[in-house]
Motif scaffolding. Sequence first.
Motif, PDB file in Angstrom:
ATOM      1  N   LEU A  63       0.807  -1.216   0.000  1.00 34.65           N
ATOM      2  CA  LEU A  63       0.000   0.000   0.000  1.00 34.65           C
ATOM      3  C   LEU A  63       0.841   1.266   0.000  1.00 34.65           C
ATOM      4  CD1 LEU A  63      -2.920  -0.922   2.423  1.00 34.65           C
ATOM      5  CD2 LEU A  63      -2.942  -0.819  -0.068  1.00 34.65           C
ATOM      6  N   SER A  64       1.999   1.228   0.655  1.00 39.62           N
ATOM      7  CA  SER A  64       2.832   2.429   0.709  1.00 39.62           C
ATOM      8  C   SER A  64       3.361   2.808  -0.668  1.00 39.62           C
ATOM      9  CB  SER A  64       4.003   2.209   1.669  1.00 39.62           C
ATOM     10  OG  SER A  64       4.781   1.096   1.258  1.00 39.62           O
ATOM     11  N   ASP A  65       3.462   1.826  -1.562  1.00 32.06           N
ATOM     12  CA  ASP A  65       3.931   2.105  -2.922  1.00 32.06           C
ATOM     13  C   ASP A  65       2.785   2.387  -3.885  1.00 32.06           C
ATOM     14  OD1 ASP A  65       6.633   1.826  -2.367  1.00 32.06           O
ATOM     15  OD2 ASP A  65       6.611  -0.339  -2.718  1.00 32.06           O
ATOM     16  N   LEU A  66       1.557   2.120  -3.429  1.00 31.75           N
ATOM     17  CA  LEU A  66       0.414   2.271  -4.320  1.00 31.75           C
ATOM     18  C   LEU A  66      -0.722   3.003  -3.597  1.00 31.75           C
ATOM     19  CD1 LEU A  66      -0.223   1.261  -7.256  1.00 31.75           C
ATOM     20  CD2 LEU A  66      -1.521  -0.585  -6.199  1.00 31.75           C
ATOM     21  N   PRO A  67      -0.531   4.290  -3.282  1.00 33.24           N
ATOM     22  CA  PRO A  67      -1.574   5.040  -2.581  1.00 33.24           C
ATOM     23  C   PRO A  67      -2.851   5.111  -3.407  1.00 33.24           C
ATOM     24  CG  PRO A  67       0.147   6.505  -3.407  1.00 33.24           C
ATOM     25  CD  PRO A  67       0.646   5.111  -3.591  1.00 33.24           C
ATOM     26  N   GLY A  79     -11.637  -9.681   1.481  1.00 31.08           N
ATOM     27  CA  GLY A  79     -10.699  -8.704   2.038  1.00 31.08           C
ATOM     28  C   GLY A  79      -9.325  -9.312   2.216  1.00 31.08           C
ATOM     29  N   SER A  80      -9.008 -10.323   1.428  1.00 30.11           N
ATOM     30  CA  SER A  80      -7.723 -11.013   1.495  1.00 30.11           C
ATOM     31  C   SER A  80      -7.461 -11.674   0.162  1.00 30.11           C
ATOM     32  CB  SER A  80      -7.749 -12.086   2.595  1.00 30.11           C
ATOM     33  OG  SER A  80      -8.685 -13.105   2.251  1.00 30.11           O
ATOM     34  N   GLY A  81      -6.323 -12.362   0.063  1.00 26.98           N
ATOM     35  CA  GLY A  81      -6.049 -13.166  -1.111  1.00 26.98           C
ATOM     36  C   GLY A  81      -6.660 -14.545  -0.980  1.00 26.98           C
ATOM     37  N   PHE A  82      -6.699 -15.281  -2.088  1.00 30.45           N
ATOM     38  CA  PHE A  82      -7.351 -16.590  -2.087  1.00 30.45           C
ATOM     39  C   PHE A  82      -6.626 -17.611  -1.218  1.00 30.45           C
ATOM     40  CE2 PHE A  82      -9.613 -14.979  -5.788  1.00 30.45           C
ATOM     41  CZ  PHE A  82     -10.875 -15.535  -5.600  1.00 30.45           C
ATOM     42  N   LYS A 110     -21.511   1.060  15.004  1.00 33.25           N
ATOM     43  CA  LYS A 110     -20.115   0.903  14.618  1.00 33.25           C
ATOM     44  C   LYS A 110     -19.930  -0.187  13.554  1.00 33.25           C
ATOM     45  CE  LYS A 110     -18.341   2.452  19.101  1.00 33.25           C
ATOM     46  NZ  LYS A 110     -17.469   2.125  20.262  1.00 33.25           N
ATOM     47  N   SER A 111     -20.999  -0.574  12.921  1.00 33.18           N
ATOM     48  CA  SER A 111     -20.951  -1.666  11.955  1.00 33.18           C
ATOM     49  C   SER A 111     -20.134  -1.296  10.720  1.00 33.18           C
ATOM     50  CB  SER A 111     -22.370  -2.039  11.522  1.00 33.18           C
ATOM     51  OG  SER A 111     -22.347  -2.963  10.456  1.00 33.18           O
ATOM     52  N   GLY A 112     -19.360  -2.249  10.224  1.00 39.13           N
ATOM     53  CA  GLY A 112     -18.643  -2.036   8.973  1.00 39.13           C
ATOM     54  C   GLY A 112     -19.574  -1.845   7.793  1.00 39.13           C
ATOM     55  N   SER A 113     -20.820  -2.278   7.946  1.00 34.30           N
ATOM     56  CA  SER A 113     -21.799  -2.077   6.878  1.00 34.30           C
ATOM     57  C   SER A 113     -22.036  -0.602   6.601  1.00 34.30           C
ATOM     58  CB  SER A 113     -23.125  -2.745   7.246  1.00 34.30           C
ATOM     59  OG  SER A 113     -22.951  -4.103   7.516  1.00 34.30           O
ATOM     60  N   PRO A 167      -5.424 -11.649   5.528  1.00 34.94           N
ATOM     61  CA  PRO A 167      -6.642 -10.883   5.838  1.00 34.94           C
ATOM     62  C   PRO A 167      -6.395  -9.869   6.951  1.00 34.94           C
ATOM     63  CG  PRO A 167      -6.764 -13.027   6.866  1.00 34.94           C
ATOM     64  CD  PRO A 167      -5.484 -13.027   6.053  1.00 34.94           C
ATOM     65  N   LEU A 168      -5.649  -8.832   6.636  1.00 29.49           N
ATOM     66  CA  LEU A 168      -5.342  -7.811   7.631  1.00 29.49           C
ATOM     67  C   LEU A 168      -6.565  -6.917   7.873  1.00 29.49           C
ATOM     68  CD1 LEU A 168      -1.757  -6.896   6.414  1.00 29.49           C
ATOM     69  CD2 LEU A 168      -2.417  -8.476   8.246  1.00 29.49           C
ATOM     70  N   PRO A 169      -6.718  -6.411   9.089  1.00 27.03           N
ATOM     71  CA  PRO A 169      -7.960  -5.707   9.442  1.00 27.03           C
ATOM     72  C   PRO A 169      -8.323  -4.550   8.513  1.00 27.03           C
ATOM     73  CG  PRO A 169      -6.687  -6.170  11.412  1.00 27.03           C
ATOM     74  CD  PRO A 169      -5.815  -6.553  10.256  1.00 27.03           C
ATOM     75  N   TRP A 170      -7.326  -3.776   8.068  1.00 28.86           N
ATOM     76  CA  TRP A 170      -7.656  -2.579   7.283  1.00 28.86           C
ATOM     77  C   TRP A 170      -8.015  -2.907   5.832  1.00 28.86           C
ATOM     78  CZ3 TRP A 170      -2.981  -3.381   9.825  1.00 28.86           C
ATOM     79  CH2 TRP A 170      -1.903  -3.801   9.043  1.00 28.86           C
ATOM     80  N   PHE A 171      -7.819  -4.165   5.412  1.00 25.87           N
ATOM     81  CA  PHE A 171      -8.206  -4.532   4.051  1.00 25.87           C
ATOM     82  C   PHE A 171      -9.727  -4.636   3.897  1.00 25.87           C
ATOM     83  CE2 PHE A 171      -3.917  -6.833   3.259  1.00 25.87           C
ATOM     84  CZ  PHE A 171      -3.341  -5.619   2.921  1.00 25.87           C
ATOM     85  N   PHE A 172     -10.438  -4.941   4.975  1.00 28.70           N
ATOM     86  CA  PHE A 172     -11.874  -5.153   4.868  1.00 28.70           C
ATOM     87  C   PHE A 172     -12.642  -3.846   4.637  1.00 28.70           C
ATOM     88  CE2 PHE A 172     -10.182  -8.921   6.799  1.00 28.70           C
ATOM     89  CZ  PHE A 172     -10.868  -9.931   6.140  1.00 28.70           C
ATOM     90  N   PRO A 173     -12.333  -2.762   5.359  1.00 33.25           N
ATOM     91  CA  PRO A 173     -12.977  -1.494   4.998  1.00 33.25           C
ATOM     92  C   PRO A 173     -12.666  -1.058   3.567  1.00 33.25           C
ATOM     93  CG  PRO A 173     -11.985  -1.351   7.173  1.00 33.25           C
ATOM     94  CD  PRO A 173     -11.517  -2.637   6.579  1.00 33.25           C
ATOM     95  N   MET A 174     -11.453  -1.361   3.095  1.00 33.17           N
ATOM     96  CA  MET A 174     -11.093  -0.986   1.727  1.00 33.17           C
ATOM     97  C   MET A 174     -11.900  -1.771   0.694  1.00 33.17           C
ATOM     98  SD  MET A 174      -6.953  -0.587   2.012  1.00 33.17           S
ATOM     99  CE  MET A 174      -6.789  -0.545   0.240  1.00 33.17           C
ATOM    100  N   ARG A 175     -12.123  -3.069   0.985  1.00 39.90           N
ATOM    101  CA  ARG A 175     -12.859  -3.874   0.003  1.00 39.90           C
ATOM    102  C   ARG A 175     -14.321  -3.453  -0.087  1.00 39.90           C
ATOM    103  NH1 ARG A 175     -15.081  -8.705   2.718  1.00 39.90           N
ATOM    104  NH2 ARG A 175     -16.234  -7.718   4.402  1.00 39.90           N
ATOM    105  N   ASN A 176     -14.825  -2.754   0.966  1.00 38.60           N
ATOM    106  CA  ASN A 176     -16.232  -2.373   0.962  1.00 38.60           C
ATOM    107  C   ASN A 176     -16.574  -1.439  -0.190  1.00 38.60           C
ATOM    108  OD1 ASN A 176     -16.507  -3.936   3.215  1.00 38.60           O
ATOM    109  ND2 ASN A 176     -16.795  -2.251   4.651  1.00 38.60           N
ATOM    110  N   ARG A 177     -15.587  -0.651  -0.646  1.00 40.68           N
ATOM    111  CA  ARG A 177     -15.863   0.244  -1.779  1.00 40.68           C
ATOM    112  C   ARG A 177     -16.128  -0.552  -3.052  1.00 40.68           C
ATOM    113  NH1 ARG A 177     -10.625  -0.803  -2.551  1.00 40.68           N
ATOM    114  NH2 ARG A 177      -9.594  -0.209  -4.501  1.00 40.68           N
ATOM    115  N   LEU A 178     -15.591  -1.771  -3.137  1.00 38.04           N
ATOM    116  CA  LEU A 178     -15.836  -2.624  -4.300  1.00 38.04           C
ATOM    117  C   LEU A 178     -17.221  -3.262  -4.211  1.00 38.04           C
ATOM    118  CD1 LEU A 178     -12.384  -4.405  -4.780  1.00 38.04           C
ATOM    119  CD2 LEU A 178     -13.167  -2.184  -5.637  1.00 38.04           C
ATOM    120  N   ILE A 179     -17.636  -3.626  -3.000  1.00 35.59           N
ATOM    121  CA  ILE A 179     -18.987  -4.170  -2.835  1.00 35.59           C
ATOM    122  C   ILE A 179     -20.022  -3.160  -3.308  1.00 35.59           C
ATOM    123  CG2 ILE A 179     -20.704  -4.886  -1.120  1.00 35.59           C
ATOM    124  CD1 ILE A 179     -18.443  -6.093   0.524  1.00 35.59           C
TER     125      ILE A 179
END
Length: 341
Positions: free
Chosen positions: A14-18, A151-154, A212-215, A185-197
Amino acid sequence: MSPDEAVALSFAVLSDLPRIGLTERLQADDPHLLELARSLLPHASRVRTAAAKRGIHAVAWNEPQFPTALLTLSDMPPALWYRGTLDALNVPAVAIVGSRVASPIAIETATRIANDLASRGITVVSGLARGVDSAAHRGALQTGRTAAVLGSGFDHLYPAEHEPLADEIARNGIVLTEYSPDTLPLPWFFPMRNRLISGLSRAVVVIEANEKSGSLITAACALEQGREVMAVPGNVLSGRNRGAHALIRDGAKIVECADDIVEELCGSPPASGTRETALSSASSGVSDDPIVAGMDHGQAYDLDGLAAASGLDNVRLLSRLIDLELQGRIRRVGGGRFIRC
């Protein structure tokens, strides 16, 4: 940027791909991104070859098969890794999200609404999480197709107990992620994937979400992207529904059944049980569609050019282009460009 280079960028940290302005940088062949992609090509090629043997494939943002709905995101992923069929994303989609520790009534509601939407040819999108998400996937599988966004790799599918569910989804629908197969499956990947949903969907339906739901992150992404936000009301005593009720107070449409969703998106509830794509047919247009009429045969047009010519904003234009694609009147040729058929 070649498709292989775009896929290689999915291995970047992520640091290389903001994410800020990523879409614009991809479309402009940003020199830093090109240099980064080329340094990652050998590793990406090896992983991609091994993944393909397991039925895991990758599609780059500048390939025609990349989901059209994600092209308007300001931070679209350079590539997607997936199992299943990308065709599941070529029809109108609705996201259903909610509590991971869901009540029995929330599970029943998610199952029933997803079942009904899928029976109409609508793809149900969710995040493969426990609770409402998995109930929505299972309900949709009974009558149609569903899409699960990870929110992770396969190699590290989360939660692990949903691997059989993911296998079932991939047989008729699609499981996808922006992360390379070995991504944890790092915690901050799940909020990021929500934009794809939300980005893949015409609307996001929230079922049972606390404050406080991630939804609610998914709902916020939907609003930013110009998608509809809807919510199912629930018990006011338990505290489980405060987030969903806050959305309703802020103007989200109340949903009690699938008809409420379809009526909001296309104007009238179609008959239940039909396999025709209700949302597509409702906005199919007439033969002299102004967008198609303004396109010369053999010439490719990007979103900005079509937006300027049509006077539509990108979100409304994209919805119309998806309908025209489904009708076979236009075709995407890569890089977010379209030609008249």
